[in-house]
Structure formats: structure tokens, C-alpha cells
Design a protein around this motif. Structure first.
Motif: not given
Length: 354
Positions: A275-276, A278-283
Motif C-alpha cells: 500500500a505504501a 502504491f501511495r508513493e506512485k500516486q503522489q
């Protein structure tokens, strides 16, 4: 008084003489041992093999009950079958219901006349735990079983006689720490085949090794071949210690492994890590969009840029009053040229009179 036996050939009226008894010979008397079934005494040049020290009595009455709870998968079932094959002093029983408490196992062991128990407990159809217990007084230990590979799955080249007695080999760490010393004694009593067991064979041709690496106990089974070389037979599995209890399947906790991480926590850590990421990619994607939307900063004009530029001559503006002719396409130009050539040819031919 018993009647005297009548002699053969004597008359009916003749009195019977009592039968004489033979005198017993002394053990050292002459003529002893001269019959056909008499034992031959060894001569001075013959070698006599002495009788064995142990007369083959089965004294160590260790019996191990190996069974499981409901909900195990095929790999656990095959592992249980392999352990029963390797241990001739093992017994089997039906699967235990999940609703039953673990203290019931002590009663099952008593009914089966077993004083040791290996109980496989399945949870969530993916996690496997194993209990090793000395029934009914304890101690007992609970492990998480990992990296299971059965005999049918490995297909190793090693082989050993069914029912033969194994050599138990332990890592030197088992003698250095007290909780490992308790486990070593438990392993010896459970996995060691009793001497002169009715189902065992009087041979030693394989080794059970218990080695400690990465705070876990690794189990391996090897065949002993010529020159002391080892060939793996299987099965193989890894035991991750959770707790050691004073009683059988419960009681006060003697030792708790501080390095143990439950499977639920391990799966949760993996989910959080993904999840972390994926969150970095979205940011990163959002930052790139914001950068594109932002206006480019205005660079102030440099007065030195116009120093070497020469001003161009200003052309007078001409106003066209006539409509310009339309431009002809290439196809029309080619057609016009062809027509002109054909006309010239016709004029030449007409002027010559041919």
C-alpha cells in the motif's frame, strides 16, 4: 498304598515285585553327555562367542500419538503419514474437532496408551501449528511449521530401511541455552525409536538432524552410505518456536520467543508495504500533474541581447487593387504543356503537307 505293578510273564496268582528306581548320576560322573543330543564341549582351539549383554527386552515403552485437527490441507496430511512411517513407535487417531479444547488430547493419549503426542493444528486453512507434548504432566511446546516438503514432493535419491532406528544429531546451540535444552530432551524422547521395539529393525542407517538457523529449528532426514557420506531422504520442515508451557497443552509459560512474528502480523506488514508503494506512485503522478498545470515563470528581458541585432529595412506597403490570379495545380500545368506540344506537332505536320 499304591498297588505294586505285576511283572510280565508272571502268573496271576504270583505276587508282583516292586520296581527298582535308578540312582541319579552326579553332575561330574563319568559317561555324562555321551548321548546323541548331548551338548558338545568346545575344545582348546575353538573360539566361543559370549552371550550379548542385553537379552533383547523392550524396556523403553515410549509411544507417540500423531494426529491433527480438522481443516488441514493435503501437504500436512502427507507430512503426518511420513512421520508415522519413519517412527515405528507412533500411533494414529481420528481428527479432532475444532470446538474441543486442547486438554482433551491428554485423555485421548491415555486411552491410546501413549505418553508423547504430536498434534497438528490448522488455522484459517493456511497456517499450521504443531504441539509437541509429554502427556499428561508436561512440558509442551508450540511451534509454527513453515517450508514443508514431503517425501512424495521431494523425490530425493536417499532411502532407508522401514522401521530402522535413527541417529539424532543436534546443533551445539541446544546445549548453550536452557530453553533449547528442554526442547532437545523432548525431541530425543519423541523422535528416538526405543531399543528392541517390536515394530523396529535392529539397524541404524539414517540420521535426524536438528539445526538452528535464523532463530528457527530446521529438520532434515539423511541416509548414511559408505564412507560416512549423507544423502537426503526427506521430509523437511522448519519449526518456529512460539512458547514452552509447563503443563501438557497449557499451564504456566516457561519461555516465550521474543523474535516470533505471527502469520497475521506478517501478512499485515506485506499489505502495508504494498500500500505504501502504491501511495508513493500516486503522489508522484499528482506532483507531475501540478507541475504541468503551473505557468512557466516569466524571464526578465536582458538589454544586452539586442546589441548585435541589425534592424531590417522597412519595405513600403503595396496595396493590390487587382485580384491575384489563382495558382494552378501541377496536374493542370502538365495538361497545358501536353496540349501545347500536340498543337505544335499538328502545325508542323500541316505546313509540310504530309
Amino acid at each position: 498304598m499304591a498297588a505294586a505293578k505285576r511283572q510280565r510273564g508272571a502268573g496271576k496268582g504270583a505276587p508282583a515285585e516292586p520296581r527298582r528306581k535308578r540312582a541319579k548320576r552326579a553332575p561330574g560322573a563319568e559317561g555324562e553327555g555321551q548321548g546323541p543330543f548331548a551338548e558338545a564341549t568346545p575344545g582348546p582351539d575353538e573360539h566361543v562367542v559370549p552371550a550379548p549383554v542385553s537379552q533383547g527386552k523392550w524396556k523403553n515403552k515410549e509411544r507417540v500419538l500423531i494426529f491433527s485437527s480438522r481443516g488441514i490441507n493435503f501437504r500436512t496430511r502427507h507430512l503426518m503419514k511420513d512421520l508415522r512411517t519413519m517412527m515405528p513407535h507412533a500411533k494414529a487417531d481420528t481428527k479432532m474437532d475444532r470446538k474441543d479444547k486442547l486438554f482433551v488430547i491428554n485423555e485421548v493419549c491415555e486411552m491410546k496408551n501413549c505418553n508423547k503426542c504430536i498434534f497438528f493444528e490448522a488455522k484459517k486453512k493456511q497456517d499450521l501449528y504443531v504441539w509437541l507434548s509429554n502427556a499428561p504432566h508436561g512440558p509442551s511446546a508450540k511451534f509454527l511449521v513453515q517450508n514443508i516438503h514431503t517425501l512424495a514432493e521431494l523425490k530425493m535419491t536417499g532411502n532407508c530401511l522401514r522401521g530402522s532406528r535413527p541417529i539424532l544429531s543436534f546443533d551445539k546451540t541446544f546445549d548453550q541455552e536452557p530453553h533449547y535444552a528442554v526442547l532437545k530432551e523432548l525431541f530425543i524422547q519423541i523422535f528416538g525409536t526405543p531399543l528392541y521395539h517390536p515394530k523396529s529393525q535392529p539397524f541404524v542407517d539414517h540420521v535426524f538432524t536438528f539445526s538452528i538457523t535464523d532463530k528457527r529449528i530446521w529438520f532434515r532426514n539423511y541416509q548414511i552410505i559408505e564412507d560416512g557420506a549423507l544423502v537426503e531422504i526427506g521430509p523437511r520442515f522448519v519449526l518456529n518456536l512460539i512458547k514452552i508451557f509447563q503443563g501438557s497443552f497449557g499451564g504456566p509459560t516457561l519461555y516465550e520467543n521474543p523474535h516470533y512474528q505471527s502469520p497475521n502480523m506478517h501478512r499485515r506488514a506485506i499489505r502495508l508495504a504494498t500500500a505504501a508503494k502504491f501511495r508513493e506512485k500516486q503522489q508522484l503522478k499528482e506532483l507531475q500533474k501540478l507541475k504541468k498545470k503551473e505557468e512557466k515563470p516569466l524571464i526578465p528581458e536582458d538589454p544586452t541581447e539586442v546589441v548585435f541585432e541589425t534592424p531590417a529595412e522597412e519595405k513600403p506597403e503595396e496595396i493590390q487593387l487587382v485580384k491575384p490570379e489563382p495558382k494552378m495545380s501541377l496536374k493542370k500545368k502538365k495538361k497545358n504543356k501536353l496540349h501545347q506540344r500536340s498543337r505544335k506537332l499538328k502545325r508542323k505536320l500541316g505546313g509540310t503537307g504530309v
